[in-house]
Design a protein around this motif. Structure first.
Motif, mmCIF file in Angstrom:
data_model
loop_
_atom_site.group_PDB
_atom_site.id
_atom_site.type_symbol
_atom_site.label_atom_id
_atom_site.label_comp_id
_atom_site.label_asym_id
_atom_site.label_seq_id
_atom_site.Cartn_x
_atom_site.Cartn_y
_atom_site.Cartn_z
ATOM 1 N N PHE A 1 -11.527 30.217 -15.079
ATOM 2 C CA PHE A 1 -12.157 31.424 -14.545
ATOM 3 C C PHE A 1 -13.606 31.577 -15.000
ATOM 4 N N PHE A 2 -14.369 32.302 -14.200
ATOM 5 C CA PHE A 2 -15.702 32.733 -14.615
ATOM 6 C C PHE A 2 -15.825 34.225 -14.351
ATOM 7 N N LEU A 3 -16.690 34.866 -15.108
ATOM 8 C CA LEU A 3 -16.910 36.303 -14.980
ATOM 9 C C LEU A 3 -17.809 36.574 -13.779
ATOM 10 N N LYS A 4 -17.476 37.592 -13.018
ATOM 11 C CA LYS A 4 -18.223 37.935 -11.812
ATOM 12 C C LYS A 4 -18.508 39.429 -11.820
ATOM 13 N N ARG A 5 -19.766 39.802 -11.621
ATOM 14 C CA ARG A 5 -20.138 41.207 -11.565
ATOM 15 C C ARG A 5 -19.998 41.722 -10.143
ATOM 16 N N HIS A 6 -19.548 42.962 -10.025
ATOM 17 C CA HIS A 6 -19.394 43.605 -8.724
ATOM 18 C C HIS A 6 -20.344 44.797 -8.649
ATOM 19 N N GLY A 7 -20.891 45.001 -7.480
ATOM 20 C CA GLY A 7 -21.801 46.115 -7.301
ATOM 21 C C GLY A 7 -22.139 46.323 -5.839
ATOM 22 N N ASN A 8 -23.190 47.092 -5.634
ATOM 23 C CA ASN A 8 -23.678 47.345 -4.280
ATOM 24 C C ASN A 8 -25.203 47.347 -4.315
ATOM 25 N N ASP A 9 -25.839 47.928 -3.311
ATOM 26 C CA ASP A 9 -27.300 47.929 -3.232
ATOM 27 C C ASP A 9 -27.968 48.647 -4.404
ATOM 28 N N GLN A 10 -27.252 49.581 -5.036
ATOM 29 C CA GLN A 10 -27.813 50.333 -6.158
ATOM 30 C C GLN A 10 -27.661 49.598 -7.494
ATOM 31 N N GLY A 11 -26.935 48.496 -7.516
ATOM 32 C CA GLY A 11 -26.736 47.724 -8.748
ATOM 33 C C GLY A 11 -25.271 47.536 -9.059
ATOM 34 N N PRO A 12 -24.977 47.041 -10.279
ATOM 35 C CA PRO A 12 -23.574 46.800 -10.641
ATOM 36 C C PRO A 12 -22.794 48.101 -10.759
#
Length: 158
Positions: free
Chosen positions: A78-89
């Motif tokens: 596994f690898f770590l993945k950040r989730h977010g939108n246009d405003q950032g994480p």
């Protein structure tokens, strides 16, 4: 309750209903602590599917393979993945885990989206359940997870 955004009192952590539905058991498995500490993240920063990946990994290692859990093996898969939108994480649930492209891992059904899961939470006491189990790491209540070197370090064969 009266809180519109989680802000746990000292000695407590935030737990989401979706976590419990995906395999989080309290008191949490020691391997969960071993993942949170080096990544420098808190339980509430994980997505529900991240908890599902952790629960399945623990089950495969302990029940199917009959081996001790190992952070190096976790990092190979596994690898770590950040989730977010246009405003950032995202502040809550902004961190997930994905299977590395080069790894052959079995397929299992996962929901891609959970509507309003971030709004169904509670505080749980973060204490030692017994002398052999430690509580979850207390890295303080921070809104943004700062990237650590452990996020991208890969275990090699050498």
């Amino acid at each position: 309750g009266a809180h519109t955004r989680p802000h746990p009192p000292p000695g407590f952590t935030v737990c989401f209903r979706a976590y419990l539905l995906r395999g989080l058991f309290l008191s949490a498995h020691q391997f969960l602590r071993c993942l949170l500490f080096p990544y420098g993240i808190q339980l509430w920063q994980l997505t529900p599917n991240a908890l599902l990946h952790i629960a399945i990994f623990i089950t495969i290692c302990e029940s199917f393979l009959g081996i001790e859990l190992h952070f190096g093996l976790w990092k190979k898969v596994f690898f770590l993945k950040r989730h977010g939108n246009d405003q950032g994480p995202f502040v809550i649930g902004g961190i997930g885990f994905s299977v590395r492209a080069e790894v052959k891992w079995f397929k299992f059904p996962m929901k891609e989206s959970f509507q309003d899961w971030r709004q169904q939470w509670l505080y749980v006491r973060n204490e030692v359940a017994s002398s052999s189990r430690a509580g979850l790491p207390n890295v303080g209540y921070v809104l943004d997870a700062e990237q650590k070197s452990a996020w991208s370090t890969v275990v090699t064969d050498q």
